[in-house]
Design a protein around this motif. Structure first.
Motif, short mmCIF file in Angstrom:
data_model
loop_
_atom_site.label_atom_id
_atom_site.label_comp_id
_atom_site.label_asym_id
_atom_site.label_seq_id
_atom_site.Cartn_x
_atom_site.Cartn_y
_atom_site.Cartn_z
N UNK B 56 -41.71 -29.21 55.88
CA UNK B 56 -40.80 -28.08 55.76
C UNK B 56 -40.18 -28.17 57.13
N UNK B 59 -37.82 -30.77 57.20
CA UNK B 59 -36.78 -30.35 56.37
C UNK B 59 -35.47 -29.60 57.12
N UNK B 83 -45.69 -22.34 56.32
CA UNK B 83 -45.58 -22.10 54.80
C UNK B 83 -46.36 -22.74 54.06
N UNK B 86 -48.48 -21.39 51.41
CA UNK B 86 -47.82 -20.81 50.16
C UNK B 86 -48.65 -21.78 49.18
N UNK B 87 -48.64 -22.98 49.71
CA UNK B 87 -49.39 -24.12 48.46
C UNK B 87 -50.92 -23.98 48.81
N UNK B 90 -53.28 -21.60 46.55
CA UNK B 90 -53.56 -22.11 45.19
C UNK B 90 -55.03 -22.65 45.51
N UNK B 94 -58.10 -20.76 44.06
CA UNK B 94 -58.79 -21.39 42.89
C UNK B 94 -60.54 -21.36 43.38
N UNK B 199 -57.89 -17.56 36.85
CA UNK B 199 -56.85 -18.52 37.70
C UNK B 199 -55.61 -17.74 37.07
N UNK B 203 -53.05 -16.10 39.80
CA UNK B 203 -51.87 -16.75 39.94
C UNK B 203 -50.74 -15.95 39.52
N UNK B 204 -50.96 -15.41 38.32
CA UNK B 204 -50.13 -14.63 37.89
C UNK B 204 -49.86 -13.19 38.98
N UNK B 207 -47.99 -15.18 42.20
CA UNK B 207 -46.97 -15.98 42.05
C UNK B 207 -46.02 -15.81 41.06
N UNK B 208 -46.37 -15.20 39.99
CA UNK B 208 -45.35 -14.83 38.77
C UNK B 208 -44.70 -13.63 38.90
N UNK B 211 -41.82 -13.81 40.99
CA UNK B 211 -40.61 -14.46 40.43
C UNK B 211 -39.94 -13.06 39.24
N UNK C 208 -49.21 -24.31 37.93
CA UNK C 208 -48.86 -23.14 38.96
C UNK C 208 -48.23 -23.87 40.18
N UNK C 213 -44.97 -22.66 42.79
CA UNK C 213 -45.07 -22.81 44.44
C UNK C 213 -44.05 -23.69 44.84
N UNK C 217 -40.83 -22.92 47.81
CA UNK C 217 -41.25 -23.53 49.12
C UNK C 217 -39.96 -24.39 49.57
N UNK C 221 -34.62 -24.68 51.19
CA UNK C 221 -34.52 -25.61 52.72
C UNK C 221 -33.13 -26.02 52.82
#
Lengths: 303, 276, 280
Positions: B56, B59, B83, B86-87, B90, B94, B199, B203-204, B207-208, B211, C208, C213, C217, C221
């Motif tokens: 990132x 980037x 950041x 954020x990954x 998961x 889990x 799970x 994650x719901x 993450x969901x 959204x 997921x 994600x 992410x 950018x």
């Protein structure tokens, strides 16, 4: 017929099965005997094309399993009875297996009847006891009415009724001329069921012979004697050339002198005997002798 | 005489909460490290946080010229370098779910509760052990990611130092956020007792939900978003608030902690009454 | 039963054995897989949950836009696009379809049932092909019903000053069809991913990761050279191209669909290669 040639399976450096050579013949129950972890299940999975041999080969009716188009007509297997989706009904489970080989749906009802699960055919498998699951697994093996049957530890978790049922089933399948291979680590069960034995230990074939041959081989018949004056009797038996061991409770184990001779000797010498008994070897003893030195014993291959 | 004597617990260990707790903690510790998945997941967490910073931050470095003035003004160098979290959530989430559901799936839970009938204690200690391990790994990784990211922000790009206002709090916050995530996962795992359901629930929510809320008309979304568990909790590792309505780092974190405590409380109440 | 003189006796059922042709073999495997699919309850609960979720979310989103229309600024009103808004649920529904695909195989691995499947059909690629074919057809049917129902319900909430669309509009029909295609390809991606990882937990976590994600992410950018050659090719962004009207930085719909199909084919190839060499 099942035939293995130099069958070997390695996981990394460890060989689970190495250089197995054997034939499983029709018309008899062949017991596949060995301690847990000896490689029995691995061998069965290779027969069924689930695990691929590292080297060597195993064939079913002369062909590799992977090359068989409709395998369930030739060979049926019970591997892990619990390996069914718990949410599915017994009927649907068998129906999907039958459909995969174009086996008519009517066979599903026939095998359910045969194993006595007709009443629970539409129930979820998740609610089955271990014994019912074993019966379902056996029903799956019988679906195609195959000439060869494989049973991996079929009596695990069964009650005495169930064990008797399976034993009778296997014997009758063999009597019909089918090839029956059944693995077990239970010697007593094998002694009652099998005609022929394949014994493996640490992945190697230790014996391939009939049950009677295996028991008779190197068997040392002993006589068990209990006498009031066991020290004197032991000395006299030794002078007759017998090999005598004294057990802690005073029992004498005699090898090399038969029971008739011992009886005559006792009468002549005025001994009071409490017991005089011939002891024959059991499969269990034969098995321990075999695995003790891990030497490969083989019966001569019949012409 | 009978050669058998009944084994008894040594007198000094028979009573005493401290000894009991220590034994439970040791048991949970051994269970955590004796399966292959836990160390692998923790390694993956560390890797993802650091690699996330690398990807990132590069980037932004390569695309800096294409950013508008307002986008440059909104650039938060600390947050950007962190950041990967954020990954990583998961993996950590889990880990928390599976720590409980895998015991139910294999039936090990019956042995666990037979060894320690104090069910509440088992769950709390399990959470503490997991939380401690995850806190150590993710805090260390956050510092690593921050350091790596700031090295990549050169030239005209702003970069942050640990002494700048809010920066140390954000970097430490990364570890704290992931620690709460693993606890949230443990609670949801114990609540559902099923791996896929646990799970999906975790994650719901994390993450969901955001959204979904983002699909709503802007003004409505802005009002709901700050109160979602994930969004609230993430404030603690931001230096600049992501929106004017954000709750602020510690307030947001406290709200997330409240969500976790409430779900843990529900689980503890249930576990005491439920058949295993 | 007579005891034959040959090595193996001729069992009764052998007389009815079907002919050995690729067609009859394929049909038998399809029949078997269909029975399993039909009786896999988690598949239907996932499909039903996905349907309910999509329809409900579309209803909720469109209703709230309808009721708050006057509070939106002029700029937000000008940017409002009824098709995009009512199909926004697709960003999330893809998860349901991916999970649905994965469950078809991971439940078989989880229970050990896969061994029975491979004993009955040692032709493993055939098993996978049958699963993929059935899942593709079933998935497309479910997806089309889900997307159309959600779209129609959503549009039914929009009226008056709020712009709305109907399926008679070719753009709307195209977006609905594109959305259904996206969900179908996602289900297939889930299936082959399931073959690769063999575990429900890993498959769900991976889905997921990839669908929720990763886009959050990297989508925002700076759009430099690297961004333009990577981010548009994320599965979620390729899907976006298939149903959304604002795709200025993304791939056009046709190449997006083909790229997504290519992902499915590559994953399928990897799955097949593993399946052939792996112990069952």
């Amino acid at each position: 017929m099942i035939e293995a040639r130099e069958l070997t399976k390695r996981y990394g450096h460890k060989a689970a099965v190495s250089g197995l050579d054997f034939r499983v013949e029709p018309g008899r129950v062949t017991g596949f005997l060995g301690p847990n972890g000896a490689g029995k299940s691995t061998t069965m999975r290779m027969i069924l094309g689930l695990d691929l041999p590292s080297s060597g080969s195993v064939t079913v009716n002369g062909r590799r399993y992977q090359g068989m188009v409709w395998p369930l007509y030739e060979i049926g297997a019970l591997l892990d009875a619990r390996a069914v989706h718990p949410g599915r009904s017994a009927y649907n489970h068998l129906h999907s297996l039958a459909a995969a080989n174009g086996i008519p749906r009517s066979r599903v009802d026939v095998v359910l009847e045969q194993v006595g699960l007709t009443a629970v055919a539409r129930k979820r498998v998740g609610g089955f006891s271990l014994g019912m699951s074993q019966r379902l697994g056996i029903a799956g093996a019988l679906l195609g009415d195959p000439g060869i049957l494989l049973f991996d530890e079929p009596v695990n978790g069964l009650d005495p009724d169930g064990i008797l049922w399976i034993r009778t089933l296997m014997r009758s399948l063999a009597a019909e001329g089918r090839t029956v291979l059944v693995s077990s680590h239970l010697m007593s069960e094998m002694a009652l069921t099998a005609d022929h034995l394949l014994v493996i230990g640490e992945g190697r074939l230790l014996a391939d012979m009939s049950l009677d041959e295996l028991i008779a081989r190197d068997a040392t018949d002993r006589v068990e004697v209990r006498a009031v004056d066991h020290h004197r009797l032991a000395g006299e038996l030794r002078t007759l050339g017998g090999e005598v061991t004294l057990e802690p409770d005073g029992t004498l184990l005699v090898v090399g002198v038969d029971s008739a001779t011992i009886g005559e000797l006792a009468a002549a010498q005025g001994h009071v005997l409490h017991q005089l008994r011939d002891v024959t070897s059991s499969l269990e003893e034969a098995y321990f002798r075999l695995t003790e030195d891990s030497v490969v014993y083989r019966a001569p291959v019949p012409a | 005489m009978n050669a058998h004597t009944v084994q008894t617990v040594p007198a000094e260990r028979r009573y005493g909460l401290r000894a009991r707790l220590r034994a439970t903690a040791r048991s949970e510790w051994v269970k955590l490290w004796s399966v292959r998945s836990a160390p692998a997941v923790l390694e993956a967490t560390a890797v993802v946080i650091v690699v996330g910073a690398l990807v990132l931050s590069s980037g932004y470095r390569s695309g800096w010229a294409s950013l508008s003035a307002s986008e440059r003004a909104a650039f938060d160098p600390t947050y950007t370098s962190l950041r990967g979290i954020e990954l990583a959530q998961l993996f950590v989430g889990a880990l928390g779910v599976l720590a409980v559901t895998s015991e139910y799936g294999t039936g090990l839970i019956r042995a666990t509760l037979a060894a320690t009938p104090q069910r509440t204690q088992v769950l709390v200690v399990k959470g503490l052990v997991l939380g401690a391990v995850v806190w150590v790994v993710s805090t260390a990784s956050s510092f690593g990611a921050f350091a790596l990211g700031q090295r990549l922000f050169t030239g005209p790009m702003p970069h942050a130092a640990l002494g700048d206002p809010g920066v140390l709090r954000a970097v430490l916050g990364g570890g704290l956020y992931l620690t709460l995530i693993v606890l949230f996962g443990t609670a949801l795992g114990a609540l559902s007792r099923s791996t896929p359901l646990g799970l999906a629930a975790l994650f719901g929510v994390l993450l969901v939900l955001p959204l979904m809320v983002n699909l709503l008309p802007g003004s409505l979304a802005d009002r709901i978003l700050p109160y979602l568990p994930g969004e609230a909790g993430a404030q603690v590792w931001h230096v600049m608030p992501p929106s004017p309505r954000s709750l602020g780092p510690w307030q947001g974190f406290a709200l997330f902690a409240l969500y976790v405590v409430v779900s843990a409380g529900a689980v503890l109440r249930l576990t005491r009454r439920r058949d295993v | 039963m007579p005891i034959g003189t040959t090595d193996t006796p001729m069992p009764a059922a052998q007389a009815q054995r079907p002919p050995v042709t690729p067609l009859s073999r394929g049909r038998a495997v399809l029949a078997s897989e269909w029975i399993k699919l039909r009786s896999l309850r988690s598949l239907w609960t996932t499909a039903l949950a996905g349907f309910g979720f999509s329809v409900g979310l579309s209803f909720l989103v469109c209703s709230s836009f309808q009721s708050r229309w006057h509070t939106l600024g002029a700029q937000a009103q000008a940017h409002f696009h009824p098709i995009d808004i009512s199909l926004g649920f697709l960003q999330i529904t893809s998860l349901f379809f991916g999970a649905l695909g994965a469950l078809v195989v991971t439940t078989e691995y989880g229970t050990g049932e896969i061994r029975g499947t491979f004993v009955a059909t040692p032709q493993r690629p055939l098993v996978l092909a049958a699963k993929a074919l059935l899942l593709g057809l079933l998935g497309f049917g479910l997806a089309l019903v889900t997307v159309s129902a959600a779209f129609l319900l959503g549009q039914s909430r929009l009226s008056g000053a709020v712009p709305h669309a109907s399926l008679a509009d070719p753009r709307a029909a195209g977006a609905v069809l594109g959305g259904a295609l996206y969900l179908t390809l996602t289900a297939l991606l889930g299936l082959f991913l399931g073959v690769l990882v063999r575990s429900t937990a890993i498959a769900i976590s991976a889905l997921f990761g990839v669908f929720t994600v990763l886009p959050v992410l990297v989508n925002n950018l700076p759009k430099g050279l690297v961004w333009r050659h990577t981010v548009p090719y994320l599965p979620s962004n390729l899907g976006f191209s298939l149903w959304h009207s604002h795709i200025e930085f993304l791939v056009r719909p046709m190449p997006a669909g083909s790229t997504l199909a290519l992902y499915v084919i590559v994953t399928a190839g990897a799955g097949l290669a593993l399946l052939r060499t792996r112990d069952g």
